[in-house]
Enzyme design. Sequence first.
Site, PDB file in Angstrom:
ATOM      1  N   HIS A 219       5.084   5.412  21.387  1.00 40.59           N
ATOM      2  CA  HIS A 219       3.885   4.701  21.851  1.00 40.59           C
ATOM      3  C   HIS A 219       3.913   4.240  23.298  1.00 40.59           C
ATOM      4  O   HIS A 219       2.950   3.637  23.780  1.00 40.59           O
ATOM      5  CB  HIS A 219       3.548   3.503  20.947  1.00 40.59           C
ATOM      6  CG  HIS A 219       3.537   3.824  19.488  1.00 40.59           C
ATOM      7  ND1 HIS A 219       3.031   4.999  18.987  1.00 40.59           N
ATOM      8  CD2 HIS A 219       4.008   3.132  18.412  1.00 40.59           C
ATOM      9  CE1 HIS A 219       3.171   5.002  17.671  1.00 40.59           C
ATOM     10  NE2 HIS A 219       3.764   3.900  17.294  1.00 40.59           N
TER      11      HIS A 219
ATOM     12  N   CYS B 120       2.908   8.491   1.697  1.00 39.90           N
ATOM     13  CA  CYS B 120       3.371   7.538   2.708  1.00 39.90           C
ATOM     14  C   CYS B 120       3.736   6.237   1.993  1.00 39.90           C
ATOM     15  O   CYS B 120       2.866   5.578   1.427  1.00 39.90           O
ATOM     16  CB  CYS B 120       2.245   7.317   3.721  1.00 39.90           C
ATOM     17  SG  CYS B 120       2.608   6.076   4.950  1.00 39.90           S
TER      18      CYS B 120
ATOM     19  N   CYS C  51       5.894  -7.242   7.869  1.00 46.25           N
ATOM     20  CA  CYS C  51       6.838  -6.663   8.816  1.00 46.25           C
ATOM     21  C   CYS C  51       7.143  -7.689   9.887  1.00 46.25           C
ATOM     22  O   CYS C  51       6.272  -8.457  10.292  1.00 46.25           O
ATOM     23  CB  CYS C  51       6.228  -5.414   9.462  1.00 46.25           C
ATOM     24  SG  CYS C  51       7.396  -4.507  10.516  1.00 46.25           S
TER      25      CYS C  51
ATOM     26  N   CYS D  41      -5.469   0.875   7.406  1.00 45.65           N
ATOM     27  CA  CYS D  41      -4.027   0.903   7.172  1.00 45.65           C
ATOM     28  C   CYS D  41      -3.398  -0.488   7.255  1.00 45.65           C
ATOM     29  O   CYS D  41      -3.457  -1.150   8.273  1.00 45.65           O
ATOM     30  CB  CYS D  41      -3.370   1.816   8.216  1.00 45.65           C
ATOM     31  SG  CYS D  41      -1.780   2.404   7.715  1.00 45.65           S
TER      32      CYS D  41
ATOM     33  N   CYS E 244      -0.584  -2.919  15.140  1.00 49.28           N
ATOM     34  CA  CYS E 244      -0.369  -2.640  13.719  1.00 49.28           C
ATOM     35  C   CYS E 244      -0.778  -3.808  12.829  1.00 49.28           C
ATOM     36  O   CYS E 244      -0.464  -4.963  13.115  1.00 49.28           O
ATOM     37  CB  CYS E 244       1.107  -2.321  13.508  1.00 49.28           C
ATOM     38  SG  CYS E 244       1.485  -1.875  11.812  1.00 49.28           S
TER      39      CYS E 244
ATOM     40  N   GLU F 226       0.838  -1.188   0.000  1.00 45.54           N
ATOM     41  CA  GLU F 226       0.000   0.000   0.000  1.00 45.54           C
ATOM     42  C   GLU F 226       0.875   1.239   0.000  1.00 45.54           C
ATOM     43  O   GLU F 226       1.944   1.270   0.615  1.00 45.54           O
ATOM     44  CB  GLU F 226      -0.874   0.024   1.263  1.00 45.54           C
ATOM     45  CG  GLU F 226      -1.889  -1.084   1.305  1.00 45.54           C
ATOM     46  CD  GLU F 226      -2.680  -1.100   2.612  1.00 45.54           C
ATOM     47  OE1 GLU F 226      -2.775  -0.047   3.270  1.00 45.54           O
ATOM     48  OE2 GLU F 226      -3.182  -2.171   2.944  1.00 45.54           O
TER      49      GLU F 226
ATOM     50  N   CYS G  30       4.511  -5.206  16.154  1.00 40.01           N
ATOM     51  CA  CYS G  30       3.918  -4.224  17.062  1.00 40.01           C
ATOM     52  C   CYS G  30       2.446  -4.591  17.269  1.00 40.01           C
ATOM     53  O   CYS G  30       1.757  -4.965  16.323  1.00 40.01           O
ATOM     54  CB  CYS G  30       4.038  -2.812  16.492  1.00 40.01           C
ATOM     55  SG  CYS G  30       5.741  -2.269  16.320  1.00 40.01           S
TER      56      CYS G  30
HETATM   57  N1  SAH Z   1       8.114   0.523  11.144  1.00 40.23           N
HETATM   58  C1  SAH Z   1       8.077   1.963  11.076  1.00 40.23           C
HETATM   59  C2  SAH Z   1       7.195   2.451   9.979  1.00 40.23           C
HETATM   60  C3  SAH Z   1       5.746   1.981  10.123  1.00 40.23           C
HETATM   61  S1  SAH Z   1       4.780   3.367  10.456  1.00 40.23           S
HETATM   62  C4  SAH Z   1       7.667   2.526  12.429  1.00 40.23           C
HETATM   63  O1  SAH Z   1       7.367   1.749  13.316  1.00 40.23           O
HETATM   64  O2  SAH Z   1       7.707   3.737  12.606  1.00 40.23           O
HETATM   65  C5  SAH Z   1       4.173   3.070  12.003  1.00 40.23           C
HETATM   66  C6  SAH Z   1       3.177   4.177  12.277  1.00 40.23           C
HETATM   67  O3  SAH Z   1       1.925   3.869  11.668  1.00 40.23           O
HETATM   68  C7  SAH Z   1       2.894   4.295  13.731  1.00 40.23           C
HETATM   69  O4  SAH Z   1       3.838   5.095  14.401  1.00 40.23           O
HETATM   70  C8  SAH Z   1       1.544   4.943  13.712  1.00 40.23           C
HETATM   71  O5  SAH Z   1       1.700   6.325  13.530  1.00 40.23           O
HETATM   72  C9  SAH Z   1       0.894   4.366  12.471  1.00 40.23           C
HETATM   73  N2  SAH Z   1      -0.042   3.277  12.798  1.00 40.23           N
HETATM   74  C10 SAH Z   1       0.133   1.947  12.597  1.00 40.23           C
HETATM   75  N3  SAH Z   1      -0.929   1.245  13.036  1.00 40.23           N
HETATM   76  C11 SAH Z   1      -1.800   2.153  13.519  1.00 40.23           C
HETATM   77  C12 SAH Z   1      -3.094   2.052  14.113  1.00 40.23           C
HETATM   78  N4  SAH Z   1      -3.698   0.892  14.299  1.00 40.23           N
HETATM   79  N5  SAH Z   1      -3.685   3.211  14.475  1.00 40.23           N
HETATM   80  C13 SAH Z   1      -3.082   4.409  14.283  1.00 40.23           C
HETATM   81  N6  SAH Z   1      -1.880   4.550  13.737  1.00 40.23           N
HETATM   82  C14 SAH Z   1      -1.243   3.446  13.359  1.00 40.23           C
END
Ligand code: SAH
Length: 371
Positions: free
Chosen positions: A225, A114, A121, A342, A128, A93, A125
């Site tokens: 976080h 983005c 990944c 996302c 995510c 995406e 996390c």
């Molecule tokens: N691995 C890298 C890039 C991924 S971006 C990193 O960890 O920074 C990760 C970002 O996506 C998070 O910091 C958050 O801003 C966003 N994100 C991911 N899952 C999310 C969710 N369920 N709700 C809101 N933001 C989310």
Amino acid sequence: MPALPSLLGSTLEELTATFAEWGESKFRAKQVVDWVFAKRVESFEDMTTLSKALREKLAENYSLRTMRVSTVTGSEDTTRKLLLRLEDGRFVETVLIPASTSLYGERADRLTLCVSSQVGCAYDCKFCASGLAGFTRNLTAAEIVEQVVQAEKVAADRVDNIVFMGMGEPLANFSQLVRAIEVLNADWGIRIGARRMTVSTSGVAPQIKKLADIAPQIRLAISLHGASDEVRDLIMPVNRKYPLAELFEALTYWKQHRKQRLTFEYILIEDVNDGLDQARLLVKRARAVDAKVNLIPYNTVDGLEWKRPSEARQDAFWDVLNQAGVQATLRREKGHDIAAACGQLRLKQETELGIIESPIPQKRITIGSGS
Ligand code: SAH
């Protein structure tokens, strides 16, 4: 993997060297990158200033596009999400975000993209969607650059800012990331200023230092976080490998090498990290490295049970930062519906096509009720 290397991931220097081997001039190599990056031709035949023989030789050795746009969701005034099909049948995406919802550049710019850096990944996390089906592979630099090329075509516009906040951990795909940044930044390439690119990381401390040593003036965002190891351990397994002390040591190193301000991303998750004790600790963390904070209300992910806190609770958390003089934004963007998906579009698509099994819902992890 692409059958032939894509020119979107090659540098002018490399192409010039190859052309020298082929008995072609430096000038010809410059003409080629001009067709590729400035004129954006999609076929070697269209490079009409080159001889037919050279065009054929290029076509035998390189490709120009390796992905196609599978779907576009969302709208021009909120966010548009592109699902791109890669050459090996996988999907990534990439998301176009107009100025009103973009927060990562200092100036009010028009269009942010983005981009993803990996398929899936490995970092797992707990909030995510990207990690739900595990890690598949790194993207090549060409595949990172092509996301920009494909998105600009869909938008019929140039992208002003790039954030590496899509699928994957960019610092775990280090060499391809650095190469992509070079092509995106170069005068002969996509021509996006280094200050207009933000790498976001879950906190891979050694790679942060490595990036500080070599990359140009790009920005860095940390997915924090959690403001204590206790809380962050529950949300991000990477914290057990690189706990906050080690992460902040790397951030101090970054600051010694870079002028750009750091950003902390902090997703607010009900009863997990939204207590005011965490807000007060976050104040200390932000002050330690002069970071600004982006608070992001959690978007629900299918298969995960965590929830977004009430607006009153979000406001109370923000108040603590604001009153302490820490620059903080609370993102309540439009287009939440699409943002909520996302990483999920790709999961859905790959599950439907039988590429992956449906990801198993994870157990809920909660800690006390905060302060
Ligand atoms: N691995 C890298 C890039 C991924 S971006 C990193 O960890 O920074 C990760 C970002 O996506 C998070 O910091 C958050 O801003 C966003 N994100 C991911 N899952 C999310 C969710 N369920 N709700 C809101 N933001 C989310």
